[in-house]
Design an enzyme around this catalytic site. Structure first.
Site, short mmCIF file in Angstrom:
data_model
loop_
_atom_site.label_atom_id
_atom_site.label_comp_id
_atom_site.label_asym_id
_atom_site.label_seq_id
_atom_site.Cartn_x
_atom_site.Cartn_y
_atom_site.Cartn_z
N GLU A 175 1.06 -0.86 -0.04
CA GLU A 175 -0.18 0.05 0.28
C GLU A 175 0.77 1.52 -0.15
OE1 GLU A 175 -3.21 0.12 -0.05
OE2 GLU A 175 -3.47 -1.92 0.32
N CYS A 210 -2.60 9.32 2.37
CA CYS A 210 -2.33 8.33 0.73
C CYS A 210 -3.28 8.46 0.27
CB CYS A 210 -1.75 7.01 1.74
SG CYS A 210 -3.52 5.88 1.97
P1 NAD Z 1 7.85 5.61 4.81
O1 NAD Z 1 8.33 4.75 2.84
O2 NAD Z 1 8.93 6.77 4.93
O3 NAD Z 1 8.95 4.29 5.84
C1 NAD Z 1 7.25 3.51 6.11
C2 NAD Z 1 7.37 2.45 7.34
O4 NAD Z 1 8.75 2.00 6.60
C3 NAD Z 1 8.39 2.60 8.24
O5 NAD Z 1 7.55 1.52 9.79
C4 NAD Z 1 9.84 3.10 7.84
O6 NAD Z 1 10.52 2.90 9.30
C5 NAD Z 1 9.59 1.97 7.14
N1 NAD Z 1 11.36 2.33 6.50
C6 NAD Z 1 11.69 2.80 5.73
N2 NAD Z 1 12.78 2.43 5.45
C7 NAD Z 1 12.64 0.74 5.21
C8 NAD Z 1 13.30 -0.21 4.92
N3 NAD Z 1 14.65 0.26 4.25
N4 NAD Z 1 13.46 -1.10 5.12
C9 NAD Z 1 12.34 -1.81 5.71
N5 NAD Z 1 11.21 -0.61 6.55
C10 NAD Z 1 11.26 0.33 6.14
O7 NAD Z 1 6.30 6.43 4.61
P2 NAD Z 1 6.24 7.19 5.49
O8 NAD Z 1 6.67 8.83 6.16
O9 NAD Z 1 5.78 6.03 7.41
O10 NAD Z 1 4.21 7.21 5.69
C11 NAD Z 1 4.38 8.35 4.63
C12 NAD Z 1 3.89 7.41 3.35
O11 NAD Z 1 2.70 6.26 3.69
C13 NAD Z 1 3.35 8.02 2.38
O12 NAD Z 1 3.77 7.95 0.82
C14 NAD Z 1 2.08 7.59 2.05
O13 NAD Z 1 1.26 7.84 0.97
C15 NAD Z 1 2.20 6.88 2.75
N6 NAD Z 1 0.29 5.15 3.06
C16 NAD Z 1 -0.01 4.55 2.16
C17 NAD Z 1 -0.76 3.97 2.28
C18 NAD Z 1 -1.72 3.15 1.13
O14 NAD Z 1 -2.96 2.57 2.00
N7 NAD Z 1 -1.39 3.03 0.14
C19 NAD Z 1 -1.54 4.64 3.92
C20 NAD Z 1 -0.78 5.11 4.26
C21 NAD Z 1 0.52 5.68 3.61
#
Ligand code: NAD
Length: 489
Positions: free
Chosen positions: A259, A293
């Protein structure tokens, strides 16, 4: 008795949850969780490293076989009991979400209702996993099709919906008979820790759900993903990180649910009810302080309505008090951190230098916390920087169009495809839009689509798979087919 912040925080576990025990992490120091409205530390929690990640996977892997044998009704009842406990404590959960994430208390209550609904929904789905049995076409055999749990899953969640993003994954995994390692975002991990303590109280056996919090997400996650005992990864977060995780998952050919990011278009046609469109726009833009998102990222408005739409949105935004989420007057909270706030300023400045005009807002708020003025940008030129990036804050750029074809072309002009919104009173146009907008979800004359009973997810770079709805549990099930010779031969 009213709950104080101090009493609430004292109830929240601060350790890792592995194999039914609350344990310290082997990572360096602890993780300080901040209140984004003040920048002050709410709690210091355990920091996991690679060793803890693999211990959590071992616990999940060891519990998998026995968990898969637990009758669906029992799995369902654990979820249902957890739902009832979260409901009874909804004020605690709402306050905790608001404290660590910054959203106003009324919205945090909304997240508790929405997020908790996944536990109820999947408690109902657990007992409806079905199969089929029938003759092969040539009549010489019987074909049996059944569903089995995928196996141990790794869930990685973002910071913006600390409860709902966790329950949307934990609910179907438990229902399907999968065990799990959950890694919440380091910015807002407290709600997941409280949820897992609640699952434990509701009778979840040890090892079924394990939680690791870490300041080193990439290093701690990589060995889990590379381990052959893992069978599935489910991720919600940015597209950039999703792509990295897909690359890592390819080595083990893992089942994946992704997602990812969005860049939602919000279309307003000349025949729309403009006041309804403005109300929908406020919801689609400002829910979660624009950090969703599903947030409307591009307002694509017919040229005959654009100025009125911009003025009406600006007037409503100006009347919304900013403040700490837990303050009852607050309608808009802070953004999550200084980096997010600086990014908003960069996008606003880029838009004005590219010809857009500020109707209201446009700046960071001076003082404590990470507040940014709710902002409307009118007359934004197609191709502007802001239209190509996820804004993730209370900033609304408005682009004009002349024809339906042009509006659809603008709406689809993005690598993302999560959700679109459209306001029109013309039924045929509405149906044409549903067919032509390249998104996994569309809100037709509404600014809110999320519902536990609906398949949530995107197309293009917004992801793979669906969460919630009838589809949600299938992300955690594998199809097994059995051929049996005709028993009468
Ligand atoms: P992010 O991608 O920075 O982080 C998400 C998660 O991934 C966090 O737990 C982070 O610690 C972890 N993470 C980061 N790098 C990683 C790696 N290399 N390996 C493993 N884990 C890693 O996103 P964010 O800033 O927490 O959230 C915002 C983003 O999430 C936006 O792009 C938003 O659109 C998206 N989002 C999507 C949905 C959906 O359902 N499509 C819902 C909510 C948020």
């Amino acid at each position: 008795m009213t709950l104080t912040e101090k009493d609430l925080l004292a109830k929240v576990p601060t350790k890792l949850y592995i194999n039914g025990d609350w344990v310290d992490g082997h990572g360096e120091g602890t993780i300080a969780v901040e209140d984004p409205a003040t920048g002050k530390v709410l709690a210091d929690i355990a920091n996991a490293n690679e060793k803890d990640g693999l211990l959590a996977l071992s616990a999940a892997s060891d519990a998998q076989e026995s968990w898969a044998k637990v009758p669906p009704r029992e799995r369902a009842e654990i979820l249902r009991r957890t739902f009832e406990l979260v409901k009874a404590r909804s004020e605690e959960f709402a306050m905790l979400i608001s404290l660590e994430m910054g959203k106003p208390l009324t919205e945090a209550r909304g997240e508790v209702t929405y997020g908790n609904e996944f536990l109820r929904w999947f408690s109902e789905e657990a007992v409806r996993i079905s199969g089929r049995y029938g003759s092969s076409p040539e009549g010489t055999g019987r074909m049996l099709v059944t569903q089995r749990p995928v196996g141990p899953a790794f869930a990685i969640t973002p910071w913006n919906f600390p409860l709902a993003m966790a329950t949307r994954k934990i609910g179907p995994a438990i229902a399907a008979g999968c065990t799990m390692v959950v890694k919440p975002a380091e910015l807002t991990p407290l709600t997941t820790l409280l949820l897992v303590a609640t699952l434990e109280e509701a009778g979840l056996p040890k090892g079924v759900v394990n939680v690791i919090t870490t300041s080193t997400s990439a290093q701690t996650s990589a060995p889990i993903i590379a381990d052959p005992r893992l069978r599935k990864i489910t991720f919600t977060g940015s597209t950039a990180v999703g792509v990295k995780l897909l690359e890592q998952s390819a080595k083990q050919v893992l089942r994946t649910s992704m997602e990812l990011g969005g860049n939602a278009p919000f279309l307003v046609f000349e025949d729309a009810d403009i006041d309804a469109a403005v109300s929908g726009a406020m919801l689609a833009k400002l829910r979660n302080i624009g950090q969703a998102c599903t947030a409307a990222n591009r307002f694509i408005v017919h040229e005959s309505l654009a100025d009125e739409f911009a003025q009406k949105m600006a007037a409503q935004m100006e009347a919304m008090p900013l403040g700490r989420g837990v303050d009852p007057e607050t309608k808009i909270g802070p953004v999550i951190n200084e980096k997010a706030r600086a990014n908003l300023k960069r996008l606003v400045d880029a838009t004005t230098s590219e010809g857009g005009k500020i109707v209201t807002g446009g700046n960071a708020v001076v003082g404590e916390g990470y507040f940014f003025q709710p902002t409307v940008l009118n007359d934004v030129k197609p191709g502007s920087t802001i239209l190509n990036e996820e804004i993730f804050g209370p900033v609304a750029p408005i682009v004009r169009f002349k024809s339906e074809d042009e509006a659809i072309r603008l709406a689809n002009d993005t690598e993302y495809g999560l959700v679109s919104y459209a306001y029109t009173q013309d039924l045929k146009r509405g149906l044409r839009l549903i067919e032509r907008l390249d998104t996994g979800m569309t809100g037709l004359n509404t600014g809110l689509v999320s519902n536990a009973a609906a398949p949530f997810g995107g197309v293009k770079q917004s992801g793979l798979g669906r969460e919630g709805g009838l589809e949600g549990i299938h992300e955690y099930l594998e199809t097994k087919y059995v051929m049996i010779p005709d028993p009468s031969i």
